[in-house]
Motif scaffolding. Structure first.
Motif, PDB file in Angstrom:
ATOM      1  N   GLY A 121       0.818  -1.210   0.000  1.00 40.60           N
ATOM      2  CA  GLY A 121       0.000   0.000   0.000  1.00 40.60           C
ATOM      3  C   GLY A 121       0.850   1.257   0.000  1.00 40.60           C
ATOM      4  O   GLY A 121       0.595   2.206  -0.743  1.00 40.60           O
ATOM      5  N   PHE A 122       1.876   1.250   0.839  1.00 39.63           N
ATOM      6  CA  PHE A 122       2.781   2.394   0.947  1.00 39.63           C
ATOM      7  C   PHE A 122       3.557   2.602  -0.353  1.00 39.63           C
ATOM      8  O   PHE A 122       3.602   3.696  -0.899  1.00 39.63           O
ATOM      9  CB  PHE A 122       3.726   2.140   2.123  1.00 39.63           C
ATOM     10  CG  PHE A 122       4.465   3.336   2.608  1.00 39.63           C
ATOM     11  CD1 PHE A 122       3.795   4.437   3.122  1.00 39.63           C
ATOM     12  CD2 PHE A 122       5.846   3.368   2.582  1.00 39.63           C
ATOM     13  CE1 PHE A 122       4.476   5.544   3.595  1.00 39.63           C
ATOM     14  CE2 PHE A 122       6.542   4.462   3.047  1.00 39.63           C
ATOM     15  CZ  PHE A 122       5.857   5.554   3.550  1.00 39.63           C
ATOM     16  N   SER A 123       4.169   1.531  -0.856  1.00 38.37           N
ATOM     17  CA  SER A 123       5.017   1.669  -2.058  1.00 38.37           C
ATOM     18  C   SER A 123       4.189   1.978  -3.300  1.00 38.37           C
ATOM     19  O   SER A 123       4.547   2.866  -4.083  1.00 38.37           O
ATOM     20  CB  SER A 123       5.846   0.396  -2.266  1.00 38.37           C
ATOM     21  OG  SER A 123       5.001  -0.720  -2.468  1.00 38.37           O
ATOM     22  N   ILE A 124       3.088   1.285  -3.474  1.00 39.50           N
ATOM     23  CA  ILE A 124       2.243   1.533  -4.644  1.00 39.50           C
ATOM     24  C   ILE A 124       1.596   2.912  -4.538  1.00 39.50           C
ATOM     25  O   ILE A 124       1.483   3.631  -5.536  1.00 39.50           O
ATOM     26  CB  ILE A 124       1.190   0.417  -4.803  1.00 39.50           C
ATOM     27  CG1 ILE A 124       1.896  -0.873  -5.221  1.00 39.50           C
ATOM     28  CG2 ILE A 124       0.121   0.797  -5.822  1.00 39.50           C
ATOM     29  CD1 ILE A 124       1.018  -2.097  -5.170  1.00 39.50           C
ATOM     30  N   GLY A 125       1.225   3.297  -3.331  1.00 40.15           N
ATOM     31  CA  GLY A 125       0.672   4.636  -3.130  1.00 40.15           C
ATOM     32  C   GLY A 125       1.651   5.717  -3.540  1.00 40.15           C
ATOM     33  O   GLY A 125       1.287   6.679  -4.231  1.00 40.15           O
ATOM     34  N   PHE A 126       2.922   5.575  -3.132  1.00 38.44           N
ATOM     35  CA  PHE A 126       3.940   6.553  -3.535  1.00 38.44           C
ATOM     36  C   PHE A 126       4.163   6.551  -5.044  1.00 38.44           C
ATOM     37  O   PHE A 126       4.313   7.599  -5.659  1.00 38.44           O
ATOM     38  CB  PHE A 126       5.263   6.296  -2.823  1.00 38.44           C
ATOM     39  CG  PHE A 126       5.375   6.989  -1.501  1.00 38.44           C
ATOM     40  CD1 PHE A 126       4.900   8.276  -1.311  1.00 38.44           C
ATOM     41  CD2 PHE A 126       5.979   6.360  -0.430  1.00 38.44           C
ATOM     42  CE1 PHE A 126       5.003   8.916  -0.098  1.00 38.44           C
ATOM     43  CE2 PHE A 126       6.089   6.981   0.795  1.00 38.44           C
ATOM     44  CZ  PHE A 126       5.600   8.269   0.966  1.00 38.44           C
ATOM     45  N   GLU A 127       4.202   5.367  -5.634  1.00 35.72           N
ATOM     46  CA  GLU A 127       4.387   5.286  -7.085  1.00 35.72           C
ATOM     47  C   GLU A 127       3.228   5.966  -7.807  1.00 35.72           C
ATOM     48  O   GLU A 127       3.434   6.701  -8.786  1.00 35.72           O
ATOM     49  CB  GLU A 127       4.526   3.828  -7.527  1.00 35.72           C
ATOM     50  CG  GLU A 127       5.850   3.202  -7.139  1.00 35.72           C
ATOM     51  CD  GLU A 127       5.942   1.729  -7.498  1.00 35.72           C
ATOM     52  OE1 GLU A 127       5.060   1.218  -8.223  1.00 35.72           O
ATOM     53  OE2 GLU A 127       6.906   1.079  -7.052  1.00 35.72           O
ATOM     54  N   LEU A 128       2.000   5.738  -7.327  1.00 34.94           N
ATOM     55  CA  LEU A 128       0.837   6.372  -7.957  1.00 34.94           C
ATOM     56  C   LEU A 128       0.856   7.886  -7.766  1.00 34.94           C
ATOM     57  O   LEU A 128       0.467   8.632  -8.672  1.00 34.94           O
ATOM     58  CB  LEU A 128      -0.459   5.764  -7.414  1.00 34.94           C
ATOM     59  CG  LEU A 128      -0.730   4.321  -7.840  1.00 34.94           C
ATOM     60  CD1 LEU A 128      -1.953   3.775  -7.116  1.00 34.94           C
ATOM     61  CD2 LEU A 128      -0.893   4.209  -9.351  1.00 34.94           C
ATOM     62  N   LEU A 129       1.325   8.348  -6.609  1.00 33.96           N
ATOM     63  CA  LEU A 129       1.459   9.799  -6.400  1.00 33.96           C
ATOM     64  C   LEU A 129       2.474  10.412  -7.369  1.00 33.96           C
ATOM     65  O   LEU A 129       2.256  11.497  -7.912  1.00 33.96           O
ATOM     66  CB  LEU A 129       1.872  10.101  -4.957  1.00 33.96           C
ATOM     67  CG  LEU A 129       0.768  10.027  -3.920  1.00 33.96           C
ATOM     68  CD1 LEU A 129       1.338  10.192  -2.515  1.00 33.96           C
ATOM     69  CD2 LEU A 129      -0.290  11.089  -4.188  1.00 33.96           C
ATOM     70  N   LEU A 130       3.571   9.707  -7.585  1.00 29.20           N
ATOM     71  CA  LEU A 130       4.566  10.199  -8.545  1.00 29.20           C
ATOM     72  C   LEU A 130       4.000  10.221  -9.963  1.00 29.20           C
ATOM     73  O   LEU A 130       4.235  11.168 -10.721  1.00 29.20           O
ATOM     74  CB  LEU A 130       5.840   9.355  -8.486  1.00 29.20           C
ATOM     75  CG  LEU A 130       6.734   9.638  -7.281  1.00 29.20           C
ATOM     76  CD1 LEU A 130       7.776   8.541  -7.119  1.00 29.20           C
ATOM     77  CD2 LEU A 130       7.397  10.998  -7.408  1.00 29.20           C
ATOM     78  N   LEU A 131       3.253   9.185 -10.327  1.00 29.39           N
ATOM     79  CA  LEU A 131       2.631   9.165 -11.651  1.00 29.39           C
ATOM     80  C   LEU A 131       1.606  10.287 -11.781  1.00 29.39           C
ATOM     81  O   LEU A 131       1.509  10.933 -12.837  1.00 29.39           O
ATOM     82  CB  LEU A 131       1.991   7.803 -11.925  1.00 29.39           C
ATOM     83  CG  LEU A 131       2.975   6.646 -12.121  1.00 29.39           C
ATOM     84  CD1 LEU A 131       2.239   5.315 -12.141  1.00 29.39           C
ATOM     85  CD2 LEU A 131       3.799   6.832 -13.386  1.00 29.39           C
ATOM     86  N   ALA A 132       0.867  10.557 -10.714  1.00 29.95           N
ATOM     87  CA  ALA A 132      -0.089  11.673 -10.732  1.00 29.95           C
ATOM     88  C   ALA A 132       0.648  13.002 -10.880  1.00 29.95           C
ATOM     89  O   ALA A 132       0.202  13.891 -11.613  1.00 29.95           O
ATOM     90  CB  ALA A 132      -0.933  11.668  -9.464  1.00 29.95           C
ATOM     91  N   PHE A 133       1.783  13.134 -10.212  1.00 31.08           N
ATOM     92  CA  PHE A 133       2.596  14.351 -10.353  1.00 31.08           C
ATOM     93  C   PHE A 133       3.079  14.509 -11.797  1.00 31.08           C
ATOM     94  O   PHE A 133       3.042  15.612 -12.348  1.00 31.08           O
ATOM     95  CB  PHE A 133       3.800  14.312  -9.397  1.00 31.08           C
ATOM     96  CG  PHE A 133       4.727  15.472  -9.580  1.00 31.08           C
ATOM     97  CD1 PHE A 133       4.451  16.696  -8.977  1.00 31.08           C
ATOM     98  CD2 PHE A 133       5.861  15.357 -10.370  1.00 31.08           C
ATOM     99  CE1 PHE A 133       5.293  17.776  -9.155  1.00 31.08           C
ATOM    100  CE2 PHE A 133       6.708  16.428 -10.561  1.00 31.08           C
ATOM    101  CZ  PHE A 133       6.434  17.645  -9.952  1.00 31.08           C
ATOM    102  N   ILE A 134       3.522  13.415 -12.400  1.00 30.12           N
ATOM    103  CA  ILE A 134       3.978  13.455 -13.792  1.00 30.12           C
ATOM    104  C   ILE A 134       2.833  13.885 -14.705  1.00 30.12           C
ATOM    105  O   ILE A 134       3.003  14.745 -15.571  1.00 30.12           O
ATOM    106  CB  ILE A 134       4.564  12.084 -14.222  1.00 30.12           C
ATOM    107  CG1 ILE A 134       5.883  11.822 -13.486  1.00 30.12           C
ATOM    108  CG2 ILE A 134       4.755  12.009 -15.738  1.00 30.12           C
ATOM    109  CD1 ILE A 134       6.383  10.394 -13.572  1.00 30.12           C
ATOM    110  N   LEU A 135       1.668  13.291 -14.504  1.00 34.13           N
ATOM    111  CA  LEU A 135       0.498  13.656 -15.317  1.00 34.13           C
ATOM    112  C   LEU A 135       0.147  15.135 -15.146  1.00 34.13           C
ATOM    113  O   LEU A 135      -0.120  15.838 -16.114  1.00 34.13           O
ATOM    114  CB  LEU A 135      -0.696  12.774 -14.965  1.00 34.13           C
ATOM    115  CG  LEU A 135      -0.620  11.335 -15.453  1.00 34.13           C
ATOM    116  CD1 LEU A 135      -1.732  10.511 -14.837  1.00 34.13           C
ATOM    117  CD2 LEU A 135      -0.676  11.280 -16.968  1.00 34.13           C
TER     118      LEU A 135
END
Length: 172
Positions: A121-135
């Protein structure tokens, strides 16, 4: 250490180009991506599954290795491409690839036990936040407004003049 009586001013914000923000976000994404895979090796039975030829219920044959390399190579290349591609292409590629990596990233939690919920949850959450930042960074990429004669006339509220500095308005 000396102290002055001058009040401290606000910190100056540094302007960071969109390309640098995107490259940094992809680099951060890669660090998480790699470390999540590395730390997964510490789960009981994970290495035994690899030695038995399976990862995430997939056989670790040539197809799996090629797909895994592709999944790793794209974000790695995006670090340099985000810093070097022209703005229009850069924006489009970042929007497409970040969007495609959202389901890939979310899939990493599929089939995992509740015991490792916090880890994934923590790692995937951070990865998704980074992808959202990129978008967001790619979507809101600042545009250059080209000034034209008609737009400058409309914006300033004055008509363009064709008078030179030597002509008078009455001798026109």
């Amino acid at each position: 250490m000396t102290r002055t009586d001058r009040p401290a001013g606000a910190f100056q914000e540094a302007h960071i180009p969109v390309q640098a923000k995107l490259a940094a976000a992809w680099a951060s994404f890669m660090f998480l991506y790699i470390y999540v895979d590395y730390l997964a090796l510490y789960k009981p039975g994970f290495i035994n599954d690899i030695l038995a030829g399976t990862v995430h219920e997939f056989d670790t044959g040539p197809t799996f290795v090629a797909l895994a390399l592709t999944l790793m190579a794209i974000p790695i290349l995006m670090i340099v491409l985000s810093a070097t591609l022209p703005a229009r292409v850069n924006r489009a590629i970042n929007l497409v690839l970040a969007t495609l990596y959202i389901p890939v990233t979310a899939y990493n939690a599929d089939g995992e036990s509740w015991t490792y919920l916090y880890f994934y949850g923590f790692s995937i959450g951070f990865e998704l936040l980074l992808l959202a930042f990129i978008l967001r960074a790619a979507w809101t990429w600042p545009r250059v407004i080209r000034a034209t004669a008609s737009s400058s006339t409309i914006q300033s509220g004055t008509a363009p003049t064709s008078l030179s500095t030597t002509e008078s308005p009455t001798r026109r």
